[in-house]
Design an enzyme around this catalytic site. Structure first.
Site, PDB file in Angstrom:
ATOM      1  CB  CYS A 124      -4.733   8.049   7.286  1.00 39.74           C
ATOM      2  SG  CYS A 124      -3.928   8.407   8.856  1.00 39.74           S
ATOM      3  CD  GLN A 152      -2.869   1.361   2.247  1.00 37.33           C
ATOM      4  OE1 GLN A 152      -2.426   1.757   3.312  1.00 37.33           O
ATOM      5  NE2 GLN A 152      -4.148   1.060   2.065  1.00 37.33           N
ATOM      6  CG  ASN A 179     -11.895  -2.100   6.367  1.00 39.08           C
ATOM      7  OD1 ASN A 179     -11.444  -0.983   6.587  1.00 39.08           O
ATOM      8  ND2 ASN A 179     -11.567  -3.139   7.104  1.00 39.08           N
ATOM      9  CG  ASP A 236     -17.533  -2.495  13.127  1.00 40.98           C
ATOM     10  OD1 ASP A 236     -16.429  -2.076  13.526  1.00 40.98           O
ATOM     11  OD2 ASP A 236     -18.584  -1.841  13.238  1.00 40.98           O
ATOM     12  N   GLY A 245      -8.945  -5.847   9.355  1.00 41.79           N
ATOM     13  CA  GLY A 245      -7.874  -5.153  10.051  1.00 41.79           C
ATOM     14  C   GLY A 245      -7.822  -5.541  11.508  1.00 41.79           C
TER      15      GLY A 245
END
Length: 381
Positions: free
Chosen positions: A112, A81, A216, A218, A240
């Site tokens: 981010c 990435q 993406n 939870d 993640g």
């Protein structure tokens, strides 16, 4: 018990990702050692993304950055990435990466939410500038295309509820030639608090039709991944925080999405072995002293919910050698089963808050001026 059907492989460029699972890049976490551990439990045909790399650092051939870009000999496709805010710098970084043969897939980070990144226009703030976002994605795709390396984009819902960007970002990335997009179902203002809005993933999937859409946010169990795919129609999942201290989650994801019975979670005896294996892989990568310092942050995740005891937890949190670690792990009862308290959210959560932005950032979404000083080493999303 009837099992759910196997999911279709996810195709990103020339690569079939089967089952359609991606390990999200996480700073200080998804180094070669942790990725190898996850791959040992999961499918070798899933994607395991390295820590985020700053495009400018690649162009400058920063020694520390080049060490972060290491991959295991059997790791394929090698997934990297990149973070950048300047189309020219991003293009040059991609040319270097593909020219040196350092990666087979390049993801780009637009998620981010950290203040020191967004206040300079980077991360989750940047897709608000639609033309600049398009310029960067297009530059990366053009630079990667001669080598046949696919470029993807991962982003958030937007800056906050009043400034959502994900549908525009999806359309722009699709039109610019990205091979897939991934959405974290939170705004930057949410950070990691509250609940990810999977309905946004549904809307993105309805909007972006010609390339895969990944979801993406939870995914803490294998059944969460199945529910996300079933409820949103997304083509794959990005995992993640759910795998922090739990690399065997990829074994469970593999089984769930292949339509196979989900294995029993490990007891404390198996986890002792996993922790020591992780430590040894880190030692091979960075030397024993640095490895033990790196491992310390994983301890609370590995032993979450287990009756370890505060005194032993304290010692594990300051372990300094492999020998010390082995002795401490021997103090744990190997027959303790996996506790229900270890399920559910883990990793950072925090509280929502106002997103720091450059002065006047919201005035003109068509402005494609390059933010000044936003090329920082930071992950997230």
């Amino acid at each position: 018990m009837s099992l759910a059907p196997a999911t279709e492989p996810l195709r990103i460029g020339p690569y079939a990702v089967d089952p359609p699972v991606v390990l999200a890049p996480m700073a200080g976490i998804t180094n070669l050692a942790f990725r190898k551990l996850c791959r040992e439990y999961g499918s070798r045909d899933s994607l395991y993304v390295c820590e985020m790399i700053t495009a400018r650092a690649v162009v400058e051939r920063n020694a520390k950055t080049l060490r972060m870009m290491s991959f295991d000999e059997g790791e394929h496709p090698r997934s990297m990435q990149l973070y950048g805010v300047d189309p020219a710098t991003m293009a040059e970084a991609v040319k270097i990466v593909v020219g040196e043969g350092w990666a087979d897939h390049i993801d780009t980070n637009w998620g981010c939410p950290v203040a020191k990144v967004t206040r300079k226009g980077g991360g989750a703030a940047l897709p608000y500038k639609r033309r600049l976002f398009e310029d960067i994605i297009s530059a990366a795709v053009r630079a990667a295309e001669p080598a046949g390396v696919p470029v993807t984009a991962k982003f958030r819902v937007g800056i906050d509820d009043e400034h959502t960007t994900y549908l525009d970002a999806g359309r722009i990335a699709e039109e610019a030639g990205a091979s897939a997009v991934a959405l974290h179902g939170r705004t930057a203002a949410q950070r990691y608090s509250g609940t990810a809005d999977w309905e946004r993933i549904t809307r993105l999937k309805e909007t972006v039709r010609s390339i895969p859409v990944l979801g993406n946010g939870d995914i803490f169990t294998a059944s969460d991944a199945r529910r996300m795919m079933d409820s949103t129609g997304c083509d794959g999942v990005v995992v993640g925080r759910g795998c922090l201290g739990r690399p065997w989650l990829f074994r469970e994801l593999h089984a769930e999405l292949r339509g196979e019975p989900i294995p029993e979670p490990p007891d404390l005896g198996e986890i002792r072995g996993i922790v020591y294996r992780h430590a040894c892989l880190l030692a091979e990568l960075m030397g024993e002293e640095k490895a033990m310092r790196d491992l310390r942050k994983h301890m609370s995740w590995y032993f979450m919910g287990f009756p370890v005891g505060s005194e032993l937890r304290r010692r594990l949190g300051v372990v300094s050698t492999l020998g010390e670690l082995a002795s401490m792990l021997d103090e744990l009862d190997p027959d303790v089963p996996f506790p229900t308290e270890a399920e559910g959210p883990r990793g950072r959560q925090g509280s929502p808050g106002k997103v720091a932005l450059p002065e006047g950032w919201l005035d003109d979404p068509e402005d494609n001026s390059v933010p000044v000083g936003a090329d920082l080493d930071h992950s997230g999303g």
